[in-house]
Design an enzyme around this catalytic site. Structure first.
Site, PDB file in Angstrom:
ATOM      1  N   SER A 189     111.372  57.587  43.310  1.00 37.65           N
ATOM      2  CA  SER A 189     110.670  57.477  42.037  1.00 37.65           C
ATOM      3  C   SER A 189     110.728  58.736  41.168  1.00 37.65           C
ATOM      4  O   SER A 189     110.523  58.644  39.971  1.00 37.65           O
ATOM      5  CB  SER A 189     109.218  57.063  42.270  1.00 37.65           C
ATOM      6  OG  SER A 189     108.607  57.898  43.224  1.00 37.65           O
ATOM      7  N   HIS A 217     110.874  50.572  42.336  1.00 41.29           N
ATOM      8  CA  HIS A 217     111.654  50.900  41.137  1.00 41.29           C
ATOM      9  C   HIS A 217     112.978  50.155  41.065  1.00 41.29           C
ATOM     10  O   HIS A 217     113.760  50.374  40.141  1.00 41.29           O
ATOM     11  CB  HIS A 217     111.910  52.413  41.064  1.00 41.29           C
ATOM     12  CG  HIS A 217     110.729  53.169  40.553  1.00 41.29           C
ATOM     13  ND1 HIS A 217     110.327  53.121  39.231  1.00 41.29           N
ATOM     14  CD2 HIS A 217     109.834  53.964  41.185  1.00 41.29           C
ATOM     15  CE1 HIS A 217     109.249  53.872  39.063  1.00 41.29           C
ATOM     16  NE2 HIS A 217     108.933  54.394  40.240  1.00 41.29           N
ATOM     17  N   LYS A 248     105.716  47.074  37.789  1.00 37.07           N
ATOM     18  CA  LYS A 248     106.648  47.848  36.968  1.00 37.07           C
ATOM     19  C   LYS A 248     107.467  46.899  36.089  1.00 37.07           C
ATOM     20  O   LYS A 248     106.960  46.420  35.098  1.00 37.07           O
ATOM     21  CB  LYS A 248     107.476  48.752  37.876  1.00 37.07           C
ATOM     22  CG  LYS A 248     106.559  49.846  38.440  1.00 37.07           C
ATOM     23  CD  LYS A 248     107.173  50.776  39.428  1.00 37.07           C
ATOM     24  CE  LYS A 248     106.143  51.862  39.752  1.00 37.07           C
ATOM     25  NZ  LYS A 248     106.262  52.413  41.076  1.00 37.07           N
TER      26      LYS A 248
HETATM   27  C1  LIG Z   1     104.985  52.780  41.839  1.00 41.95           C
HETATM   28  C2  LIG Z   1     105.363  52.778  43.248  1.00 41.95           C
HETATM   29  C3  LIG Z   1     104.555  52.146  44.199  1.00 41.95           C
HETATM   30  C4  LIG Z   1     103.209  51.586  43.859  1.00 41.95           C
HETATM   31  O1  LIG Z   1     103.309  50.403  43.165  1.00 41.95           O
HETATM   32  P1  LIG Z   1     102.030  49.821  42.400  1.00 41.95           P
HETATM   33  O2  LIG Z   1     102.312  48.388  42.316  1.00 41.95           O
HETATM   34  O3  LIG Z   1     101.958  50.521  41.091  1.00 41.95           O
HETATM   35  O4  LIG Z   1     100.853  50.127  43.265  1.00 41.95           O
HETATM   36  C5  LIG Z   1     105.018  52.086  45.500  1.00 41.95           C
HETATM   37  N1  LIG Z   1     106.199  52.637  45.857  1.00 41.95           N
HETATM   38  C6  LIG Z   1     106.981  53.273  44.971  1.00 41.95           C
HETATM   39  C7  LIG Z   1     108.276  53.839  45.411  1.00 41.95           C
HETATM   40  C8  LIG Z   1     106.581  53.373  43.637  1.00 41.95           C
HETATM   41  O5  LIG Z   1     107.345  54.011  42.758  1.00 41.95           O
END
Ligand SMILES: *Cc1c(COP(=O)(O)O)cnc(C)c1O
Length: 400
Positions: A189, A217, A248
């Site tokens: 990320s 992602h 996302k």
């Molecule tokens: C954003 C993210 C999460 C968390 O996801 P949410 O649905 O926002 O809780 C988990 N793992 C990674 C790699 C992320 O980038």
């Protein structure tokens, strides 16, 4: 600030806040005063938005909004229950079937967020001192916290270092473990680089390890129709646990694990983030169902996302910026100093471009950066404008 009488035992927070400020870790919140869009109103100012995970510009899509509204009319605003009591509506299970079909797995299970999905899986699968969780050092915080809640020991390998992973897997501790699980982000990320899944799978097969890939992602971004990194590498039928997020590119909120029917049944009965939090409001579920329709019927959105990614990345590199190891729409601009990164971000904001500064400890010392993410909804003009501001401010601050 003076603490009110009766709140005196909270005075330690003043000292904590001072420390946070001194260490550049004190966060203040920016506010959107309208929808999340490629060009948004942030703190009252119209800016080209290079910060959100709204990869496919779906957060404000009229069809998605209509589906959410329709679900409110048909099912109400909430479930007022956890899934295991009376919080499972027909659409919750419909979404899980659709996600499984989308990912090419037997079944799936939805959680309230990607964060809780990772916590659930680590905690439910690593239940004994005799298990072993093996994790990339740059995995997401939710995997780190999941590993802390697991009963098993954990071993961390250097980022994407397959020699280091092999060494852990061939250690006596690993060989003697009842079960081993390798956990990796599909797309990392902060750096936007991709996990070497074929190599990880080869090692996992050799040492009989479960593989869990967190595709937060990569959901809606990589693989056919945005199915994720296992699909991208042709490994969908071999990666045992595929985690995705609905927060996302899907534009709503939630996470899911796609795996076998037995995995789903086991998690329904054992995982604490499933058992002890209420289920998604129907509007969220309907949003995700509509987004799946769009992903399956409009591959041009993902093509636009990648076209924009190539254009923006190339522009940054040509201007002389260091974009690190990025292979995806997450493109860091490495500055190497928190103070400079913050200054860069603040000046860009004044110029109408929003890119967030990320400092230590979120990223390693010396790797402080701005983090940019383009979306399919940015126009070529938006991106060229942003690039010209990057150049202008970069020169002004002596960064290029
Ligand atoms: C954003 C993210 C999460 C968390 O996801 P949410 O649905 O926002 O809780 C988990 N793992 C990674 C790699 C992320 O980038």
């Amino acid at each position: 600030m003076k603490t009110e009488a009766g709140m005196r035992n909270l005075e330690f927070l003043d000292a904590e806040l001072e420390t946070l400020k001194k260490e550049n870790r004190h966060i203040t919140l920016r506010q959107l005063s309208g929808p999340q869009e490629p060009v948004s109103i942030v703190d009252g100012k119209k800016v080209i938005n290079l910060t959100s995970n709204n990869y496919l510009a779906l957060t404000n899509d009229p069809r998605v909004k209509a589906a959410a509204k329709d679900a409110i009319d048909r099912y109400g605003v909430g479930t007022a229950a956890v899934r295991t009591i009376i919080g499972t509506m027909t659409i919750h299970e419909e979404l899980e079937r659709r996600l499984a079909r989308f990912k090419g797995t037997e079944a799936s299970i939805v959680f309230q967020s990607g964060f809780s999905t990772n916590v659930a899986l680590c905690q439910s699968l690593m239940t004994s001192e005799r298990d072993l969780l093996v994790s990339d050092e740059l995995n997401h915080a939710s995997i780190i916290d999941g590993a802390r809640l697991a009963k098993s020991p954990r071993k961390i390998y250097a980022h994407k270092d397959m020699k280091a992973l092999e060494k852990i897997l061939e250690s006596p501790e690993s060989r003697q473990a009842r079960r081993r699980m390798i956990v990796t982000d599909g797309v990392f990320s902060m750096d936007g680089d991709v996990a070497p899944l074929p190599d990880i799978m080869a090692l996992a097969d050799r040492f009989d390890a479960i593989v869990m890939v967190d595709d937060a992602h990569a959901s809606g971004v990589m693989g056919k129709n945005g199915r994720g990194t296992p699909d991208h590498f042709g490994l969908s039928d071999r990666v045992q646990v595929q985690i995705g997020t609905l927060s996302k590119a899907f534009g709503a909120i939630g996470g899911y694990a796609a795996s076998t029917q037995a995995m789903r049944e086991y998690l329904v009965s054992t995982s604490r983030p499933f058992l002890f939090t209420s289920s998604h409001p129907p509007s969220v579920v309907a949003t995700c169902l509509k987004v799946l329709d769009i992903l399956e019927s409009e591959p041009q959105r993902i093509e636009a996302l990648w076209r924009n990614t190539r254009h923006f990345k190339e522009g940054l590199r040509k201007a002389g910026f260091d974009t690190g190891a990025s292979e995806t729409p997450i493109t860091p601009v490495i500055i190497g100093d928190t103070e400079k990164a913050r200054k860069f971000s603040a000046r860009l904001f004044e110029e109408g471009v929003f890119a967030l500064a990320i400092g230590f400890p979120t990223v390693a010392k010396g790797r402080e950066r701005l983090r940019t993410i383009v979306s399919s909804g940015h126009t070529p003009q938006d991106l060229d404008e942003a690039l010209s501001k990057f150049q202008k401010v970069g020169k002004e601050l002596g960064l290029i």
